[in-house]
Motif scaffolding. Structure first.
Motif, PDB file in Angstrom:
ATOM      1  N   ALA A  24     -52.443   2.810  11.822  1.00  0.00           N
ATOM      2  CA  ALA A  24     -51.898   3.451  13.022  1.00  0.00           C
ATOM      3  C   ALA A  24     -50.700   2.674  13.553  1.00  0.00           C
ATOM      4  CB  ALA A  24     -52.973   3.565  14.091  1.00  0.00           C
ATOM      5  N   GLY A  25     -49.634   3.416  13.880  1.00  0.00           N
ATOM      6  CA  GLY A  25     -48.414   2.808  14.389  1.00  0.00           C
ATOM      7  C   GLY A  25     -47.360   2.588  13.337  1.00  0.00           C
ATOM      8  N   LEU A  26     -47.740   2.646  12.063  1.00  0.00           N
ATOM      9  CA  LEU A  26     -46.789   2.452  10.977  1.00  0.00           C
ATOM     10  C   LEU A  26     -45.924   3.701  10.818  1.00  0.00           C
ATOM     11  CD1 LEU A  26     -45.790   0.774   8.522  1.00  0.00           C
ATOM     12  CD2 LEU A  26     -47.605   1.866   7.178  1.00  0.00           C
ATOM     13  N   ARG A  27     -44.628   3.492  10.628  1.00  0.00           N
ATOM     14  CA  ARG A  27     -43.684   4.596  10.429  1.00  0.00           C
ATOM     15  C   ARG A  27     -42.948   4.410   9.111  1.00  0.00           C
ATOM     16  NH1 ARG A  27     -41.705   6.800  15.565  1.00  0.00           N
ATOM     17  NH2 ARG A  27     -39.569   6.788  14.770  1.00  0.00           N
ATOM     18  N   ALA A  28     -42.725   5.512   8.407  1.00  0.00           N
ATOM     19  CA  ALA A  28     -41.921   5.482   7.176  1.00  0.00           C
ATOM     20  C   ALA A  28     -40.469   5.719   7.575  1.00  0.00           C
ATOM     21  CB  ALA A  28     -42.407   6.543   6.190  1.00  0.00           C
ATOM     22  N   ASN A  29     -39.827   4.685   8.053  1.00  0.00           N
ATOM     23  CA  ASN A  29     -38.457   4.801   8.540  1.00  0.00           C
ATOM     24  C   ASN A  29     -37.454   4.926   7.401  1.00  0.00           C
ATOM     25  OD1 ASN A  29     -38.828   4.610  11.408  1.00  0.00           O
ATOM     26  ND2 ASN A  29     -39.425   2.483  11.099  1.00  0.00           N
ATOM     27  N   PRO A  30     -36.349   5.668   7.644  1.00  0.00           N
ATOM     28  CA  PRO A  30     -36.033   6.371   8.888  1.00  0.00           C
ATOM     29  C   PRO A  30     -36.833   7.669   9.003  1.00  0.00           C
ATOM     30  CG  PRO A  30     -34.365   6.838   7.254  1.00  0.00           C
ATOM     31  CD  PRO A  30     -35.291   5.829   6.625  1.00  0.00           C
ATOM     32  N   VAL A  31     -37.141   8.083  10.215  1.00  0.00           N
ATOM     33  CA  VAL A  31     -37.841   9.348  10.427  1.00  0.00           C
ATOM     34  C   VAL A  31     -36.778  10.432  10.618  1.00  0.00           C
ATOM     35  CG1 VAL A  31     -39.439  10.637  11.884  1.00  0.00           C
ATOM     36  CG2 VAL A  31     -39.805   8.185  11.495  1.00  0.00           C
ATOM     37  N   PRO A  32     -36.587  11.299   9.613  1.00  0.00           N
ATOM     38  CA  PRO A  32     -35.509  12.297   9.692  1.00  0.00           C
ATOM     39  C   PRO A  32     -35.862  13.445  10.633  1.00  0.00           C
ATOM     40  CG  PRO A  32     -36.746  12.611   7.682  1.00  0.00           C
ATOM     41  CD  PRO A  32     -37.342  11.402   8.353  1.00  0.00           C
ATOM     42  N   GLU A  33     -34.838  14.139  11.085  1.00  0.00           N
ATOM     43  CA  GLU A  33     -35.071  15.309  11.923  1.00  0.00           C
ATOM     44  C   GLU A  33     -35.791  16.406  11.142  1.00  0.00           C
ATOM     45  OE1 GLU A  33     -31.556  16.735  13.812  1.00  0.00           O
ATOM     46  OE2 GLU A  33     -31.076  14.799  14.742  1.00  0.00           O
ATOM     47  N   ARG A  34     -35.474  16.507   9.859  1.00  0.00           N
ATOM     48  CA  ARG A  34     -36.124  17.505   9.012  1.00  0.00           C
ATOM     49  C   ARG A  34     -36.631  16.827   7.752  1.00  0.00           C
ATOM     50  NH1 ARG A  34     -33.717  23.321   6.810  1.00  0.00           N
ATOM     51  NH2 ARG A  34     -35.492  23.819   5.463  1.00  0.00           N
ATOM     52  N   PRO A  35     -37.918  16.508   7.696  1.00  0.00           N
ATOM     53  CA  PRO A  35     -38.474  15.838   6.504  1.00  0.00           C
ATOM     54  C   PRO A  35     -38.372  16.725   5.269  1.00  0.00           C
ATOM     55  CG  PRO A  35     -39.988  15.719   8.370  1.00  0.00           C
ATOM     56  CD  PRO A  35     -38.934  16.703   8.741  1.00  0.00           C
ATOM     57  N   ALA A  36     -38.539  16.102   4.119  1.00  0.00           N
ATOM     58  CA  ALA A  36     -38.540  16.844   2.854  1.00  0.00           C
ATOM     59  C   ALA A  36     -39.649  17.888   2.859  1.00  0.00           C
ATOM     60  CB  ALA A  36     -38.737  15.873   1.689  1.00  0.00           C
ATOM     61  N   ASP A  37     -39.361  19.044   2.264  1.00  0.00           N
ATOM     62  CA  ASP A  37     -40.391  20.067   2.082  1.00  0.00           C
ATOM     63  C   ASP A  37     -41.286  19.643   0.920  1.00  0.00           C
ATOM     64  OD1 ASP A  37     -39.311  21.512   4.126  1.00  0.00           O
ATOM     65  OD2 ASP A  37     -38.320  22.990   2.850  1.00  0.00           O
ATOM     66  N   LEU A  38     -42.588  19.719   1.123  1.00  0.00           N
ATOM     67  CA  LEU A  38     -43.568  19.212   0.169  1.00  0.00           C
ATOM     68  C   LEU A  38     -44.123  20.357  -0.677  1.00  0.00           C
ATOM     69  CD1 LEU A  38     -44.965  16.535  -0.593  1.00  0.00           C
ATOM     70  CD2 LEU A  38     -46.667  17.015   1.186  1.00  0.00           C
ATOM     71  N   TYR A  39     -44.190  20.160  -2.001  1.00  0.00           N
ATOM     72  CA  TYR A  39     -44.696  21.149  -2.952  1.00  0.00           C
ATOM     73  C   TYR A  39     -45.725  20.501  -3.863  1.00  0.00           C
ATOM     74  CZ  TYR A  39     -40.587  23.960  -1.705  1.00  0.00           C
ATOM     75  OH  TYR A  39     -39.632  24.673  -1.027  1.00  0.00           O
ATOM     76  N   VAL A  40     -46.736  21.282  -4.252  1.00  0.00           N
ATOM     77  CA  VAL A  40     -47.699  20.847  -5.257  1.00  0.00           C
ATOM     78  C   VAL A  40     -47.350  21.534  -6.570  1.00  0.00           C
ATOM     79  CG1 VAL A  40     -50.111  20.843  -5.982  1.00  0.00           C
ATOM     80  CG2 VAL A  40     -49.537  20.453  -3.574  1.00  0.00           C
ATOM     81  N   LEU A  41     -47.195  20.733  -7.627  1.00  0.00           N
ATOM     82  CA  LEU A  41     -46.871  21.252  -8.956  1.00  0.00           C
ATOM     83  C   LEU A  41     -48.102  21.171  -9.843  1.00  0.00           C
ATOM     84  CD1 LEU A  41     -44.131  20.518  -7.634  1.00  0.00           C
ATOM     85  CD2 LEU A  41     -43.372  19.701  -9.857  1.00  0.00           C
ATOM     86  N   GLY A  42     -48.257  22.138 -10.735  1.00  0.00           N
ATOM     87  CA  GLY A  42     -49.401  22.089 -11.633  1.00  0.00           C
ATOM     88  C   GLY A  42     -49.357  23.183 -12.663  1.00  0.00           C
ATOM     89  N   ALA A  43     -50.377  23.190 -13.524  1.00  0.00           N
ATOM     90  CA  ALA A  43     -50.438  24.169 -14.609  1.00  0.00           C
ATOM     91  C   ALA A  43     -51.867  24.638 -14.838  1.00  0.00           C
ATOM     92  CB  ALA A  43     -49.853  23.569 -15.885  1.00  0.00           C
ATOM     93  N   SER A  44     -52.656  24.708 -13.759  1.00  0.00           N
ATOM     94  CA  SER A  44     -54.055  25.109 -13.881  1.00  0.00           C
ATOM     95  C   SER A  44     -54.548  25.620 -12.532  1.00  0.00           C
ATOM     96  CB  SER A  44     -54.914  23.911 -14.311  1.00  0.00           C
ATOM     97  OG  SER A  44     -54.939  22.937 -13.276  1.00  0.00           O
ATOM     98  N   THR A  45     -55.752  26.202 -12.539  1.00  0.00           N
ATOM     99  CA  THR A  45     -56.338  26.628 -11.271  1.00  0.00           C
ATOM    100  C   THR A  45     -56.727  25.421 -10.422  1.00  0.00           C
ATOM    101  OG1 THR A  45     -58.499  26.812 -12.367  1.00  0.00           O
ATOM    102  CG2 THR A  45     -57.187  28.828 -12.163  1.00  0.00           C
ATOM    103  N   GLY A  46     -56.947  24.265 -11.056  1.00  0.00           N
ATOM    104  CA  GLY A  46     -57.275  23.064 -10.289  1.00  0.00           C
ATOM    105  C   GLY A  46     -56.144  22.672  -9.358  1.00  0.00           C
ATOM    106  N   SER A  47     -54.924  22.656  -9.872  1.00  0.00           N
ATOM    107  CA  SER A  47     -53.778  22.326  -9.021  1.00  0.00           C
ATOM    108  C   SER A  47     -53.545  23.417  -7.982  1.00  0.00           C
ATOM    109  CB  SER A  47     -52.526  22.138  -9.873  1.00  0.00           C
ATOM    110  OG  SER A  47     -52.250  23.287 -10.656  1.00  0.00           O
TER     111      SER A  47
END
Length: 353
Positions: free
Chosen positions: A153-176
């Motif tokens: 708690a309190g830790l920051r991944a600096n710099p904190v951007p106004e618009r963070p990267a959009d996150l995607y999950v990649l895979g090749a199965s129903t598990g992903s």
């Protein structure tokens, strides 16, 4: 339905070439993709390979930001099981600050290399967290949302951007697909790795049925596939060459897809497990613009996706570029040059059956 087109580039090193020459081609392709109106340009992560140069997608994305103006850039993908979610968040927060609104962070499940490289990447790492747990923590760092009772708690991944990267999950199965659905994240199914369109349909269907709407997100599925467009059917067949889809089945139950039989045999040796190798015909959409258009429209119909991320494994770089030009033409029926648009909007091409 409108379709968005994007590109996945693996930065191939052709016989007799250097890594510098391979990266120069990646830069040239990214610039041309932007001119043509492709929506996003992703780069891959591979380790201990003499055939592909992209071992550090974060570094390559940074360079591409400086060489382009509008196109979205991202990873296809970062192999999070090797890394600290905190460090990955730092890397992509830097990228997001350098290119606001242009950065995608695709997370992959594959090892990205042979067992020896995995051992090196995970040396002295003791981490019992599952991939799902690591994605959850990564998202917290990207959005600066650690709970007050979190051990860090309190830790920051600096710099904190106004618009963070959009996150995607990649895979090749129903598990992903289930991981993406559970987390309420966009999902990319890699048909060029799996090779079975029916599995793609099932995985994307599972993703939509099980999607977690609690966070207010909506399901967003993308299909990644191999495409080769050419002036004739014969030329497309020739460009496809003798590519094979090679799968190594390990005794432990894992299945890894690689590009060559030699790669599979070396993987098996380094794994210290009993293994079998399966060689299949790859799933490649290839042909003239009419053939490619017909096949992509059918894939869109059965999967319901509105975006394709395209991998084109053609050794002649000029013909590879031409394939991407023809692909835009195939799905738009219009001039391939892109008009300037709002920030990183990319081009949606309307198609009619």
């Amino acid at each position: 339905m409108a379709i968005k087109l994007s590109i996945l580039d693996q930065t191939p090193i052709y016989e007799g070439d250097t890594g510098t020459e391979a990266f120069n081609r990646t830069v040239a392709l990214a610039r041309r993709a932007e001119e043509l109106g492709y929506h996003r340009f992703w780069v891959a992560e591979h380790h201990d390979s003499a055939h592909v140069a992209g071992s550090s997608p974060e570094v390559l994305i940074s360079h591409l930001l400086a060489k382009t103006e509008r196109i979205r850039l991202g990873s296809g993908g970062v192999m999070l099981q090797h890394y600290s979610p905190y460090k990955v968040a730092e890397n992509f927060n830097v990228l997001s600050a350098l290119g606001p609104g242009r950065i995608d962070l695709g997370i992959g499940r594959a090892p990205g290399g042979l067992p020896r490289s995995t051992q090196a990447l995970q040396k002295n790492v003791v981490d019992a967290d599952s991939l799902t747990d690591k994605i959850v923590e990564l998202r917290k760092f990207l959005h600066n949302r650690l709970e007050e009772d979190h051990p860090l708690a309190g830790l920051r991944a600096n710099p904190v951007p106004e618009r963070p990267a959009d996150l995607y999950v990649l895979g090749a199965s129903t598990g992903s697909a289930r991981i993406a659905a559970e987390l309420g994240l966009p999902y990319v199914f890699s048909l060029f790795i799996n090779g079975d369109p029916q599995t793609a349909v099932e995985a994307i269907g599972t993703y939509r049925r099980e999607f977690n709407y609690a966070g207010g997100a909506q399901p967003a599925a993308i299909l990644a596939l191999s495409v080769i467009a050419a002036g004739s059917e014969e030329e497309a067949e020739e460009l496809a060459g003798d590519h094979k889809l090679v799968k190594i089945h390990l005794e432990s139950g894992r299945t890894i897809t690689v590009s060559t039989l030699e790669h599979a045999e070396e993987f098996g040796k380094q794994s210290s497990e009993n293994f079998t190798i399966e060689v299949k015909e790859p799933s490649v959409t290839k042909g003239t613009i009419e053939t490619v258009k017909k096949e992509l429209l059918e894939l869109q119909r059965v999967t319901g996706v509105d975006e394709f991320i395209v991998l084109t494994a053609v050794k002649d770089f000029a013909k590879r570029l031409r394939s991407f030009e023809l692909l835009i033409e195939a799905l738009s029926g219009a001039d391939t040059a892109a008009e300037p648009e709002a920030e990183t909007a990319g081009r949606r091409v309307s198609v009619e059956a």
